[in-house]
Design a protein around this motif. Structure first.
Motif, PDB file in Angstrom:
ATOM      1  N   ASP A 216       0.829  -1.201   0.000  1.00 48.26           N
ATOM      2  CA  ASP A 216       0.000   0.000   0.000  1.00 48.26           C
ATOM      3  C   ASP A 216       0.868   1.258   0.000  1.00 48.26           C
ATOM      4  O   ASP A 216       0.542   2.255  -0.666  1.00 48.26           O
ATOM      5  N   TYR A 217       1.976   1.212   0.741  1.00 48.73           N
ATOM      6  CA  TYR A 217       2.855   2.383   0.822  1.00 48.73           C
ATOM      7  C   TYR A 217       3.414   2.744  -0.553  1.00 48.73           C
ATOM      8  O   TYR A 217       3.398   3.908  -0.956  1.00 48.73           O
ATOM      9  N   VAL A 218       3.918   1.757  -1.284  1.00 50.52           N
ATOM     10  CA  VAL A 218       4.551   2.082  -2.564  1.00 50.52           C
ATOM     11  C   VAL A 218       3.523   2.359  -3.659  1.00 50.52           C
ATOM     12  O   VAL A 218       3.878   2.878  -4.718  1.00 50.52           O
ATOM     13  N   ARG A 219       2.234   2.023  -3.418  1.00 50.42           N
ATOM     14  CA  ARG A 219       1.207   2.254  -4.426  1.00 50.42           C
ATOM     15  C   ARG A 219       0.442   3.556  -4.202  1.00 50.42           C
ATOM     16  O   ARG A 219      -0.095   4.129  -5.148  1.00 50.42           O
ATOM     17  N   VAL A 220       0.370   4.047  -2.974  1.00 49.57           N
ATOM     18  CA  VAL A 220      -0.460   5.222  -2.701  1.00 49.57           C
ATOM     19  C   VAL A 220       0.114   6.458  -3.392  1.00 49.57           C
ATOM     20  O   VAL A 220       1.330   6.651  -3.446  1.00 49.57           O
ATOM     21  N   ARG A 221      -0.765   7.283  -3.953  1.00 51.51           N
ATOM     22  CA  ARG A 221      -0.298   8.543  -4.542  1.00 51.51           C
ATOM     23  C   ARG A 221      -1.215   9.718  -4.221  1.00 51.51           C
ATOM     24  O   ARG A 221      -0.796  10.874  -4.299  1.00 51.51           O
ATOM     25  N   HIS A 222      -2.458   9.448  -3.852  1.00 55.20           N
ATOM     26  CA  HIS A 222      -3.376  10.548  -3.511  1.00 55.20           C
ATOM     27  C   HIS A 222      -3.177  10.967  -2.053  1.00 55.20           C
ATOM     28  O   HIS A 222      -2.726  10.197  -1.221  1.00 55.20           O
ATOM     29  N   GLY A 223      -3.502  12.214  -1.780  1.00 56.74           N
ATOM     30  CA  GLY A 223      -3.386  12.733  -0.418  1.00 56.74           C
ATOM     31  C   GLY A 223      -2.000  13.235  -0.073  1.00 56.74           C
ATOM     32  O   GLY A 223      -1.757  13.695   1.043  1.00 56.74           O
ATOM     33  N   ILE A 224      -1.070  13.163  -1.018  1.00 49.55           N
ATOM     34  CA  ILE A 224       0.306  13.628  -0.796  1.00 49.55           C
ATOM     35  C   ILE A 224       0.725  14.477  -1.987  1.00 49.55           C
ATOM     36  O   ILE A 224       0.570  14.060  -3.137  1.00 49.55           O
ATOM     37  N   GLY A 225       1.253  15.672  -1.739  1.00 46.13           N
ATOM     38  CA  GLY A 225       1.718  16.522  -2.825  1.00 46.13           C
ATOM     39  C   GLY A 225       0.616  16.777  -3.829  1.00 46.13           C
ATOM     40  O   GLY A 225      -0.529  17.070  -3.466  1.00 46.13           O
ATOM     41  N   ASP A 226       0.935  16.625  -5.136  1.00 45.52           N
ATOM     42  CA  ASP A 226      -0.078  16.855  -6.163  1.00 45.52           C
ATOM     43  C   ASP A 226      -0.814  15.572  -6.540  1.00 45.52           C
ATOM     44  O   ASP A 226      -1.578  15.557  -7.517  1.00 45.52           O
ATOM     45  N   GLY A 227      -0.592  14.494  -5.783  1.00 43.93           N
ATOM     46  CA  GLY A 227      -1.281  13.240  -6.042  1.00 43.93           C
ATOM     47  C   GLY A 227      -0.844  12.540  -7.305  1.00 43.93           C
ATOM     48  O   GLY A 227      -1.560  11.682  -7.831  1.00 43.93           O
ATOM     49  N   SER A 228       0.346  12.879  -7.797  1.00 47.44           N
ATOM     50  CA  SER A 228       0.788  12.353  -9.084  1.00 47.44           C
ATOM     51  C   SER A 228       1.623  11.086  -8.943  1.00 47.44           C
ATOM     52  O   SER A 228       2.071  10.718  -7.860  1.00 47.44           O
ATOM     53  N   ASP A 229       1.834  10.450 -10.089  1.00 46.03           N
ATOM     54  CA  ASP A 229       2.715   9.286 -10.143  1.00 46.03           C
ATOM     55  C   ASP A 229       4.161   9.694  -9.881  1.00 46.03           C
ATOM     56  O   ASP A 229       4.971   8.878  -9.438  1.00 46.03           O
ATOM     57  N   ILE A 230       4.511  10.952 -10.152  1.00 40.79           N
ATOM     58  CA  ILE A 230       5.878  11.427  -9.928  1.00 40.79           C
ATOM     59  C   ILE A 230       6.220  11.380  -8.439  1.00 40.79           C
ATOM     60  O   ILE A 230       7.291  10.925  -8.038  1.00 40.79           O
ATOM     61  N   GLY A 231       5.274  11.858  -7.602  1.00 43.87           N
ATOM     62  CA  GLY A 231       5.493  11.801  -6.162  1.00 43.87           C
ATOM     63  C   GLY A 231       5.585  10.372  -5.671  1.00 43.87           C
ATOM     64  O   GLY A 231       6.404  10.043  -4.808  1.00 43.87           O
ATOM     65  N   ARG A 232       4.746   9.496  -6.206  1.00 48.48           N
ATOM     66  CA  ARG A 232       4.804   8.080  -5.827  1.00 48.48           C
ATOM     67  C   ARG A 232       6.170   7.488  -6.186  1.00 48.48           C
ATOM     68  O   ARG A 232       6.717   6.685  -5.432  1.00 48.48           O
ATOM     69  N   THR A 233       6.711   7.884  -7.320  1.00 50.95           N
ATOM     70  CA  THR A 233       8.031   7.407  -7.735  1.00 50.95           C
ATOM     71  C   THR A 233       9.086   7.765  -6.697  1.00 50.95           C
ATOM     72  O   THR A 233       9.959   6.958  -6.375  1.00 50.95           O
ATOM     73  N   LYS A 234       9.002   8.981  -6.155  1.00 49.43           N
ATOM     74  CA  LYS A 234       9.975   9.391  -5.143  1.00 49.43           C
ATOM     75  C   LYS A 234       9.877   8.507  -3.899  1.00 49.43           C
ATOM     76  O   LYS A 234      10.893   8.150  -3.301  1.00 49.43           O
ATOM     77  N   ARG A 235       8.652   8.151  -3.496  1.00 47.02           N
ATOM     78  CA  ARG A 235       8.505   7.289  -2.321  1.00 47.02           C
ATOM     79  C   ARG A 235       8.962   5.867  -2.602  1.00 47.02           C
ATOM     80  O   ARG A 235       9.489   5.187  -1.719  1.00 47.02           O
ATOM     81  N   GLN A 236       8.786   5.415  -3.832  1.00 49.80           N
ATOM     82  CA  GLN A 236       9.297   4.095  -4.188  1.00 49.80           C
ATOM     83  C   GLN A 236      10.827   4.067  -4.128  1.00 49.80           C
ATOM     84  O   GLN A 236      11.427   3.086  -3.688  1.00 49.80           O
ATOM     85  N   GLN A 237      11.454   5.143  -4.554  1.00 44.94           N
ATOM     86  CA  GLN A 237      12.911   5.224  -4.473  1.00 44.94           C
ATOM     87  C   GLN A 237      13.368   5.219  -3.018  1.00 44.94           C
ATOM     88  O   GLN A 237      14.366   4.567  -2.671  1.00 44.94           O
ATOM     89  N   ALA A 238      12.637   5.923  -2.158  1.00 43.11           N
ATOM     90  CA  ALA A 238      12.963   5.928  -0.729  1.00 43.11           C
ATOM     91  C   ALA A 238      12.778   4.540  -0.130  1.00 43.11           C
ATOM     92  O   ALA A 238      13.572   4.081   0.700  1.00 43.11           O
ATOM     93  N   PHE A 239      11.715   3.842  -0.557  1.00 48.36           N
ATOM     94  CA  PHE A 239      11.453   2.500  -0.051  1.00 48.36           C
ATOM     95  C   PHE A 239      12.574   1.545  -0.455  1.00 48.36           C
ATOM     96  O   PHE A 239      13.074   0.762   0.372  1.00 48.36           O
ATOM     97  N   LEU A 240      12.962   1.567  -1.720  1.00 44.50           N
ATOM     98  CA  LEU A 240      14.036   0.689  -2.183  1.00 44.50           C
ATOM     99  C   LEU A 240      15.334   0.974  -1.434  1.00 44.50           C
ATOM    100  O   LEU A 240      16.088   0.054  -1.103  1.00 44.50           O
TER     101      LEU A 240
END
Length: 497
Positions: A216-240
């Protein structure tokens, strides 16, 4: 994941065949014949015999094999919203992962369908549509690899696909991964179709997640920043980054590695070049010495184009050129010799010499194809090594690598040779008027001096094998400055907008 698999494979080999067979039988491969016939050339080894490696990492949203139970949705087929091109530099001490946004508009070359037919090239289409070509539950990793090679002009050496189940199982095997969120996340953020806020899923700040929560963490994108896939990508990089840190901190602990390797191999679909535990072991053990700080992550230079993402030129071109030239994102040459040796003596020769009109034939007592020559550029000017290498290859000799010589730039060109190699060195020297020969090291090494540079101005240089004739322009700070290191604070750089 691969590093852990390799470590576990080593333990399995030592401990007996049953476990090794289990890991080996877990791994699935995709059809190598589905790769494009028109591919970029593989990277040439450097002067030390080291070769950079490009690995395409794909996250599969396949709805089959129970993945829909983890939030994969009800639709058939497979999609991929996560793709990272990992470039491991020739020194095998640096690596950079480049995230390619799923909505990037790209050209997808012809791809093979499950029925054996090939599609036509598609232009200006979403990048993640490549994985869905053929509409199968397994996805089409070969098509995604073809698209990445078309986009980057880089040869992808290996491709690895991991699905929802495998991802969740691996995070459990390591006992969870530390993550961070810049704000509270509720059910409605994970599923916007819910229609209301819902209960709290993740509180703001640091926490450990595993299994479904990690997914769920690496898939969520709404409710953070502009809700975009770009922001989700940053969290995926942090997770890895956190996952790598967690695995490396445990070393070769079998109580961690055995379940992790079992979970990893069960979830892997790989290219035929990685299609066994032994191949994984051989490949990954070359990468185990990369330090956390020298593992970088960044997103390909991009901008919004309506609801989609366009790649920004020339920034993206400079990025691909830097990787092709094996330059780190801060401009360092990772193909430079690792172990500087004493500077060899230089025999005086004319300060400039004309380039040969045509390459003379090899010496009669040397079998050209059996003579291996490393080309080292000692002029301080970029691009000349490739020109000299083409001359050497044109005479029938084998070039083992092109790199930069250590020490001060030399005034003249020298061919150094090891025991029993003098005749071959003299034959190579005849290709470069004014070059001298002298003993030094092993094998045959052509060390270019300023005389070669004077006879071959930069405007006339030819491309080096597998690269460009000149060093690529430095990356803009907007690109290099946005990179994440694997040892960065997990709460930093987590969103966009």
């Amino acid at each position: 994941m691969l590093w852990a698999t390799a470590g576990c494979t080593a333990l399995a080999v030592l401990g007996g065949g049953a476990l090794y067979y289990r890991l080996n039988s877990n791994i699935n491969t995709f059809d190598g014949d589905a790769l494009s016939k028109d591919r970029p050339e593989a990277a040439a080894p450097d002067a030390q015999g080291r070769t950079p490696v490009n690995v395409l990492l794909i996250g599969s949203d396949s709805r089959g094999n129970g993945n829909s139970d983890l939030g994969g949705g009800g639709d058939g087929g497979a999609r991929s919203d996560t793709a990272i091109l990992l470039h491991v530099y020739a020194d095998h001490k640096h690596a950079v992962g480049i995230s390619i946004p799923r909505d990037s508009l790209v050209t997808i070359p012809p791809c093979k369908l499950p029925n054996g037919k090939w599609t036509k090239e598609q232009t200006n289409v979403m990048f993640n549509s490549a994985f869905s070509v053929g509409d199968s539950d397994q996805g089409n990793p070969a098509c995604t690899q073809n698209a990445v090679e078309k986009l980057t002009n880089l040869r992808v050496d290996h491709t690895v696909v991991v699905d929802f189940n495998g991802f969740a199982s691996m995070t459990k095997a390591v006992g969870g991964v530390e993550v961070c969120l810049p704000t509270d996340i509720h059910e409605g953020d994970l599923n916007p179709n819910l229609g209301h806020k819902g209960k709290l899923i993740f509180p703001k700040g640091k926490q450990k997640v595993e299994g479904q929560a990690a997914l769920d963490y690496v898939r969520v994108r709404h409710g953070i920043g502009d809700g975009s896939d770009i922001g989700r990508t940053k969290r995926q990089q942090a997770f890895l980054s956190s996952l790598i840190k967690e695995v490396k901190s445990r070393g070769m602990d079998p109580t961690t590695l055995l379940p992790l390797a079992d979970a990893a191999t069960k979830s892997l679909t790989v290219d035929p070049g990685l299609g066994s535990a032994a191949k994984l072991l051989s490949f990954v053990m070359e990468l185990k010495d990369v330090d956390l700080h020298d593992i970088k992550f960044l997103t390909v230079p991009w901008r919004y184009e309506g609801p989609r993402v366009a790649l920004v030129h020339p920034d993206v071109d400079q990025l691909w050129a830097a990787l092709k030239a094996d330059r780190t994102i801060d401009g360092q040459d990772a193909s430079a010799p690792a172990d500087p040796g004493p500077a060899a003596a230089v025999t005086t020769a004319p300060t400039a010499a004309p380039a040969p009109a045509s390459a003379p034939a090899p010496a009669s007592d040397a079998k050209a194809a059996e003579v291996k020559v490393s080309v080292l550029n000692s002029t301080g000017e970029t691009g000349l090594g490739g020109r000299a290498a083409e001359t050497v290859k044109g005479a029938g000799y084998t070039v083992t690598g092109v790199g930069n010589a250590v020490g001060k730039p030399r005034s003249t060109t020298v061919v150094e040779y090891g025991t029993g190699e003098r005749t071959a060195a003299e034959a190579v020297a005849k290709l470069f008027p004014g070059a001298t020969v002298q003993p030094g090291g092993r094998g045959v090494s052509l060390v270019l001096g300023h005389d070669f540079a004077a006879a071959n101005p930069a405007s006339a240089t030819a491309p080096a094998p597998g690269g460009t004739a000149t060093a690529p322009a430095p990356l803009p700070t907007s690109v290099s400055g946005a990179a994440r290191s694997a040892d960065d604070d997990p709460c930093a750089n987590l969103s966009y907008g």
